[in-house]
Scaffold this motif. Structure first.
Motif, PDB file in Angstrom:
ATOM      1  N   ASN A 118       0.454 -28.329   9.413  1.00  0.00           N
ATOM      2  CA  ASN A 118       1.327 -27.664   8.271  1.00  0.00           C
ATOM      3  C   ASN A 118       0.527 -27.277   7.246  1.00  0.00           C
ATOM      4  N   ARG A 138       3.738 -31.293  12.469  1.00  0.00           N
ATOM      5  CA  ARG A 138       4.032 -31.936  11.170  1.00  0.00           C
ATOM      6  C   ARG A 138       3.844 -33.584  11.394  1.00  0.00           C
ATOM      7  N   ALA A 142       9.826 -37.465   9.386  1.00  0.00           N
ATOM      8  CA  ALA A 142      10.913 -36.210   9.184  1.00  0.00           C
ATOM      9  C   ALA A 142      11.497 -36.489   7.722  1.00  0.00           C
ATOM     10  N   TYR A 144      10.768 -37.475   5.023  1.00  0.00           N
ATOM     11  CA  TYR A 144      10.024 -36.794   3.823  1.00  0.00           C
ATOM     12  C   TYR A 144      10.647 -35.486   3.536  1.00  0.00           C
ATOM     13  N   MET A 145      10.866 -34.874   4.690  1.00  0.00           N
ATOM     14  CA  MET A 145      11.067 -33.209   4.463  1.00  0.00           C
ATOM     15  C   MET A 145      12.186 -32.935   3.562  1.00  0.00           C
ATOM     16  N   LEU A 149      12.167 -30.746   0.342  1.00  0.00           N
ATOM     17  CA  LEU A 149      12.878 -29.411   0.047  1.00  0.00           C
ATOM     18  C   LEU A 149      13.583 -29.472  -1.064  1.00  0.00           C
ATOM     19  N   TRP A 210       7.459 -32.633  15.658  1.00  0.00           N
ATOM     20  CA  TRP A 210       7.191 -33.907  14.703  1.00  0.00           C
ATOM     21  C   TRP A 210       6.778 -35.000  15.493  1.00  0.00           C
ATOM     22  N   LEU A 224      17.489 -31.243   9.727  1.00  0.00           N
ATOM     23  CA  LEU A 224      16.489 -30.417   9.751  1.00  0.00           C
ATOM     24  C   LEU A 224      16.803 -29.184  10.721  1.00  0.00           C
ATOM     25  N   TYR A 228      16.245 -25.360   9.675  1.00  0.00           N
ATOM     26  CA  TYR A 228      15.276 -24.448  10.263  1.00  0.00           C
ATOM     27  C   TYR A 228      15.678 -23.587  11.125  1.00  0.00           C
ATOM     28  N   ASP A 375       4.485 -38.662   1.092  1.00  0.00           N
ATOM     29  CA  ASP A 375       5.408 -39.066   1.845  1.00  0.00           C
ATOM     30  C   ASP A 375       5.402 -40.747   1.737  1.00  0.00           C
TER      31      ASP A 375
END
Length: 453
Positions: A118, A138, A142, A144-145, A149, A210, A224, A228, A375
């Protein structure tokens, strides 16, 4: 190997020069190669992998004009220059490869799928220009995302940078995270805006891979996928799927294994804070005396330069070496997977990078958590509060350190945590077996790639 349909079909994997990103990308390459794909690893000259460790891959270096990664430098500026320097080189290479495929009437070499880290967001533009499918890889958790965001909105509301009075409070809509667990929680508004702009570069991948396990992050992965609206393949832990040679940028001191062989089962604390974290002389001293005062055996990784201005261990406090003689081993870098798998290791004191977290979970080793950046704070919170296989180190102070070590190596609290960690290890193993979530997800990824050929 693959089922025949994948045999020799080309995948181009574009890696970034960070150790925590390069390692899982090479592991992903090994896993996909075992499925029959032809793998080209595109990498920067900075921190380039050793091709002799992976004779099954083709390697393509990109000249990035960097000599080293400066952990104190502006990360967004580094990424921007890195992407600008590499873009046309990759586009020219792929253009030639496709042209050669057409001239040779080799349809396979005209139909390349690109998988990119990424951080290497320039790949998406190159893929679009050449009408090639691109998949983002990534290597963070997960979990962390959603936190990342949420950062622009929190900045807009004036809640970032976080005030000290807010650090322990829960973030609305991001349970179980506190404000102190947010990535980049002390980042200035100006730098934050640069980071958000950087993230905006990745807009239209066809899928996301991931490196995680469904049972660990099921609810987050579900959210997620809704966010997405593209396929997300959770195929971890890659450290267990790909049992290949070391991918470390630093030379590993394997002599520590014979030292571990002489220690009692589950008696040693292994201390390693990753490849980038730094500390000052005072923090080094508190760490040293915390280890000494715990009275427990320890294996401590101190990288050259990890203490600002040091060659190696010349800043260790006076009298420390004598006090821990025979009970502790200090080394420059360790073969971490081998260390964590050793019967003598009972606890891992870690910065909670995602690779280290997955490696610890894979071996059923509880953790003392000292996150540093990115993260890592999110990972630490999940380890300690959700999965309950970690203990947060609130202060880097010798009494706190010694107490934390004894709690996990000596007290009943540590035994209970170890039982939970072993249970997670078994679940992680099951995920990789036939019918397990990662096994199925990997097969679904292969089918997804084939559908684009």
């Amino acid at each position: 190997m693959g089922d025949g349909r994948t045999r020799g079909k080309p995948l181009v994997l574009v890696a970034s020069p960070f150790q925590g990103h390069m390692t899982p990308m090479l592991q992903l390459g090994s896993v996909l190669h075992s499925k029959g794909f032809s793998i080209t690893i595109v990498h920067t000259k900075l921190n380039s992998p050793d091709p002799s460790n992976h004779p099954e891959f083709t390697f393509l270096p990109l000249f990035d004009n960097f000599l080293a990664i400066d952990a104190s430098a502006n990360f967004t500026k580094f990424c921007e220059v890195l992407n600008n320097n590499c873009k046309m080189q990759l586009q020219d290479h792929l253009t030639r490869k496709i042209k050669e495929g057409k001239e040779a009437n080799d349809e396979m070499n005209q139909r390349i799928t690109i998988i990119h880290d990424n951080i290497m967001y320039f790949v998406e533009e190159v893929a679009s220009n050449l009408n090639l499918p691109s998949i983002v890889f990534r290597s963070s958790s997960a979990s962390y995302m959603p936190a990342f965001l949420a950062l622009p909105k929190l900045h807009a509301q004036g809640q970032l940078p976080v005030q000290d009075s807010m650090l322990q409070k829960l973030v609305p809509e991001l349970y179980p995270l506190r404000y102190k667990d947010l990535p980049f929680n002390k980042t200035s508004t100006e730098l934050a805006k640069e980071m958000f702009a950087l993230a905006e570069h990745i807009r239209a991948p066809s899928a996301i891979i991931w490196n995680t396990i469904d049972f660990l992050e099921h609810s987050v992965l579900t959210k997620l996928r809704q966010h997405y609206k593209i396929p997300i393949f959770a195929i971890g832990p890659l450290n267990e799927m790909a049992r290949g040679p070391s991918t470390s940028f630093l030379k590993e001191d394997t002599d520590c294994i014979s030292w571990l062989d002489k220690q009692a089962p589950k008696s040693v604390i292994y201390v390693s804070l990753g490849s980038l974290a730094t500390m000052n002389e005072s923090e080094l001293a508190e760490t040293a005396w915390g280890l000494a005062n715990s009275k427990q055996p320890f294996l401590w990784v101190v990288r050259p330069g990890s203490v600002n201005g040091s060659e190696w261990i010349e800043f260790l406090p006076e009298g420390f070496t004598e006090q821990v003689k025979g009970r502790g081993l200090v080394l420059k870098w360790a073969p971490q997977k081998e260390v964590l798998a050793h019967y003598a290791v009972g606890v891992f004191w870690s910065h909670c990078g995602w690779n280290s977290t997955l490696e610890s979970i894979s071996e059923g080793v509880p953790m003392i958590c000292q996150p540093w950046m990115g993260d890592q704070c999110v990972n630490s919170r999940y380890l300690c509060y959700v999965w309950k296989v970690g203990l947060e180190l609130e202060n880097l102070e010798r009494k706190v350190i010694a107490n934390a070590i004894r709690r996990l190596l000596v007290d009943d609290e540590g035994k209970e945590m170890r039982q939970r960690a072993i249970s997670m290890k078994e679940k992680a193993k099951y995920a990789l077996c036939k019918g397990g979530s990662s096994f199925n997800s990997l097969n679904n990824l292969v089918e997804f790639i084939l559908a684009r050929f």
